[in-house]
Scaffold this motif. Sequence first.
Motif, short mmCIF file in Angstrom:
data_model
loop_
_atom_site.label_atom_id
_atom_site.label_comp_id
_atom_site.label_asym_id
_atom_site.label_seq_id
_atom_site.Cartn_x
_atom_site.Cartn_y
_atom_site.Cartn_z
N VAL A 75 -3.84 7.62 15.97
CA VAL A 75 -3.05 8.38 15.02
C VAL A 75 -3.67 9.76 14.77
CG1 VAL A 75 -2.56 8.46 12.54
CG2 VAL A 75 -1.91 6.45 13.86
N ARG A 76 -4.99 9.79 14.65
CA ARG A 76 -5.68 11.07 14.38
C ARG A 76 -5.50 12.04 15.54
NH1 ARG A 76 -9.82 7.75 12.09
NH2 ARG A 76 -10.99 7.83 14.04
N ASN A 77 -5.29 11.51 16.74
CA ASN A 77 -5.15 12.38 17.91
C ASN A 77 -3.71 12.78 18.23
OD1 ASN A 77 -7.86 12.62 18.59
ND2 ASN A 77 -7.88 10.59 19.49
N LEU A 78 -2.78 12.33 17.39
CA LEU A 78 -1.36 12.61 17.68
C LEU A 78 -1.04 14.10 17.65
CD1 LEU A 78 0.72 9.98 15.67
CD2 LEU A 78 0.71 10.29 18.14
N PHE A 79 -1.65 14.82 16.70
CA PHE A 79 -1.29 16.23 16.49
C PHE A 79 -2.54 17.10 16.66
CE2 PHE A 79 1.17 13.52 13.51
CZ PHE A 79 2.42 13.67 14.07
N PRO A 80 -2.90 17.42 17.90
CA PRO A 80 -4.19 18.12 18.12
C PRO A 80 -4.23 19.55 17.61
CG PRO A 80 -2.99 17.84 20.20
CD PRO A 80 -2.23 17.07 19.16
N PHE A 81 -3.08 20.25 17.56
CA PHE A 81 -3.08 21.62 17.03
C PHE A 81 -1.65 22.01 16.65
CE2 PHE A 81 -2.91 21.83 21.66
CZ PHE A 81 -1.83 22.65 21.90
N TYR A 82 -1.53 23.21 16.10
CA TYR A 82 -0.22 23.67 15.60
C TYR A 82 0.20 24.91 16.39
CZ TYR A 82 -1.21 20.31 12.05
OH TYR A 82 -1.49 19.13 11.42
N LEU A 83 1.46 25.24 16.30
CA LEU A 83 1.96 26.31 17.17
C LEU A 83 1.45 27.70 16.79
CD1 LEU A 83 5.56 25.32 18.30
CD2 LEU A 83 3.34 24.73 19.24
N ASP A 84 0.86 27.86 15.61
CA ASP A 84 0.24 29.16 15.30
C ASP A 84 -1.20 29.22 15.81
OD1 ASP A 84 -0.89 27.42 13.50
OD2 ASP A 84 -0.67 28.72 11.76
N GLN A 85 -1.66 28.16 16.45
CA GLN A 85 -3.03 28.15 17.00
C GLN A 85 -3.02 28.32 18.52
OE1 GLN A 85 -4.05 24.35 15.30
NE2 GLN A 85 -4.93 25.26 13.46
N VAL A 86 -1.82 28.50 19.06
CA VAL A 86 -1.70 28.72 20.50
C VAL A 86 -2.12 30.16 20.82
CG1 VAL A 86 0.03 28.94 22.36
CG2 VAL A 86 0.15 27.02 20.74
N ASN A 87 -2.84 30.34 21.92
CA ASN A 87 -3.21 31.70 22.34
C ASN A 87 -1.99 32.35 23.00
OD1 ASN A 87 -4.28 34.04 23.34
ND2 ASN A 87 -6.03 33.07 24.35
N THR A 88 -1.35 33.25 22.25
CA THR A 88 -0.08 33.81 22.71
C THR A 88 -0.24 35.07 23.55
OG1 THR A 88 0.05 35.09 20.69
CG2 THR A 88 1.21 32.98 20.70
N GLY A 89 -1.46 35.66 23.54
CA GLY A 89 -1.60 36.94 24.21
C GLY A 89 -1.15 38.06 23.28
N SER A 90 -0.90 39.23 23.84
CA SER A 90 -0.70 40.41 23.00
C SER A 90 0.77 40.74 22.70
CB SER A 90 -1.36 41.61 23.66
OG SER A 90 -0.81 41.77 24.96
N LEU A 91 1.70 40.01 23.27
CA LEU A 91 3.11 40.37 23.05
C LEU A 91 3.56 40.04 21.63
CD1 LEU A 91 5.15 39.33 26.22
CD2 LEU A 91 4.61 41.62 25.38
N LYS A 92 4.07 41.07 20.94
CA LYS A 92 4.45 40.91 19.53
C LYS A 92 5.52 39.84 19.36
CE LYS A 92 4.85 42.98 15.26
NZ LYS A 92 4.60 41.81 14.46
N ILE A 93 6.45 39.81 20.28
CA ILE A 93 7.59 38.89 20.14
C ILE A 93 7.12 37.43 20.20
CG2 ILE A 93 8.28 38.76 22.59
CD1 ILE A 93 11.19 39.21 21.55
N ILE A 94 6.11 37.16 21.02
CA ILE A 94 5.59 35.79 21.11
C ILE A 94 4.78 35.47 19.86
CG2 ILE A 94 4.36 34.13 22.58
CD1 ILE A 94 6.61 35.41 24.07
N GLN A 95 4.07 36.48 19.37
CA GLN A 95 3.30 36.27 18.13
C GLN A 95 4.23 35.96 16.96
OE1 GLN A 95 1.08 39.92 17.92
NE2 GLN A 95 -0.42 39.26 19.45
N GLU A 96 5.39 36.63 16.94
CA GLU A 96 6.37 36.35 15.87
C GLU A 96 6.84 34.91 15.94
OE1 GLU A 96 7.79 38.06 13.27
OE2 GLU A 96 6.16 39.49 13.62
N LEU A 97 7.07 34.44 17.15
CA LEU A 97 7.52 33.05 17.31
C LEU A 97 6.42 32.08 16.85
CD1 LEU A 97 9.39 33.24 20.74
CD2 LEU A 97 10.39 32.86 18.49
N ALA A 98 5.18 32.42 17.18
CA ALA A 98 4.06 31.56 16.76
C ALA A 98 3.99 31.49 15.24
CB ALA A 98 2.75 32.10 17.33
N SER A 99 4.27 32.62 14.61
CA SER A 99 4.23 32.65 13.15
C SER A 99 5.41 31.86 12.56
CB SER A 99 4.27 34.11 12.69
OG SER A 99 4.44 34.17 11.31
N TYR A 100 6.59 32.05 13.14
CA TYR A 100 7.77 31.37 12.60
C TYR A 100 7.64 29.84 12.73
CZ TYR A 100 12.54 30.03 11.65
OH TYR A 100 13.64 29.42 11.09
#
Length: 302
Positions: A75-100
């Motif tokens: 159960v503890r390993n079900l959710f290893p990270f969240y979508l705002d912790q993904v390395n999105t690179g420098s594109l603003k549009i992808i960063q916006e999606l990570a934030s949303y």
Amino acid sequence: MGKYYLNLDHDIDLKKTMDIEIPALEWIPFNDRFQTVWYINGKPVHITMKQIAPRKLYFCYNDKYVDDEYIHKRVRNLFPFYLDQVNTGSLKIIQELASYYRNVAYMKSMDPFRSLILTILSQNKTGEATRRAFFNLAKNVEISPLKLSEIDENYLRNLIREAGPYKAKFIIKISEILKDKFDGNLSNILLLPTHEALEILTSLPGVGHKTAACVLVYAALKKDILPVDTHLRRVTYRIGLYNTDIPFSKVKKKVIINHLLSIIPDAGYAHLYFVLLGREFCHSRKPLCNNCPINNLCKKRI
Ligand code: SF4
């Protein structure tokens, strides 16, 4: 009845998290809960999950004699990270999606073989049909190469009917191959470099690139490969991620994959942004641009 409270270090949007990710499809919703069946020491154990606070989930399971620590660890390993912790690179549009989508958790499949079977069942089927077929299967049979290599084909066809009974013969054949050639263990294949694992997986009957990629991104957490589905194709094209004048219908899957891998460090995980956006806003016929979180940044190549 066993119980466990999982305290998270991040708010979680469980509804969106459980919407489309492959590991989520093993959970069937009822009322405000989700339920699945795990086999522990050969015994089926029904697990129920419920969100009781923004950072707290409650789990209960029907057998107090099972190894509690095994269930708690899984159960503890079900959710290893969240979508705002993904390395999105420098594109603003992808960063916006990570934030949303910051409160959507990325799920890890603890059992690669279950992940493979789930993905096969999901081919050309809705999430709901996949969930029902998988739950029906999991309630009745231990989902392992050994058990499924010995199952009667007609029985299996009946169990997975809602997700396509014709898939039974692929599942049995795959189980036989894994049992005979890989000691019944898919995990060893996932330890290989991505291109080698991909080659082996796609050599299995009924397993194409997307299915293999789903297993690799969810069960092995590989990020140098990505599953391309209709949402990802449509959204990445409309956003204008490729510098190409080719019409949408002519863009090759390989071009999409190579380009996304070259601009997004964690492309394998980032595929979820596009799938979520495609389902929520960027619909095929009537995209909801006015409400879309990247409205100001999107090239809207519709
Ligand atoms: S702004 Fe419109 S076209 Fe662009 S991603 Fe959003 S819904 Fe799709």
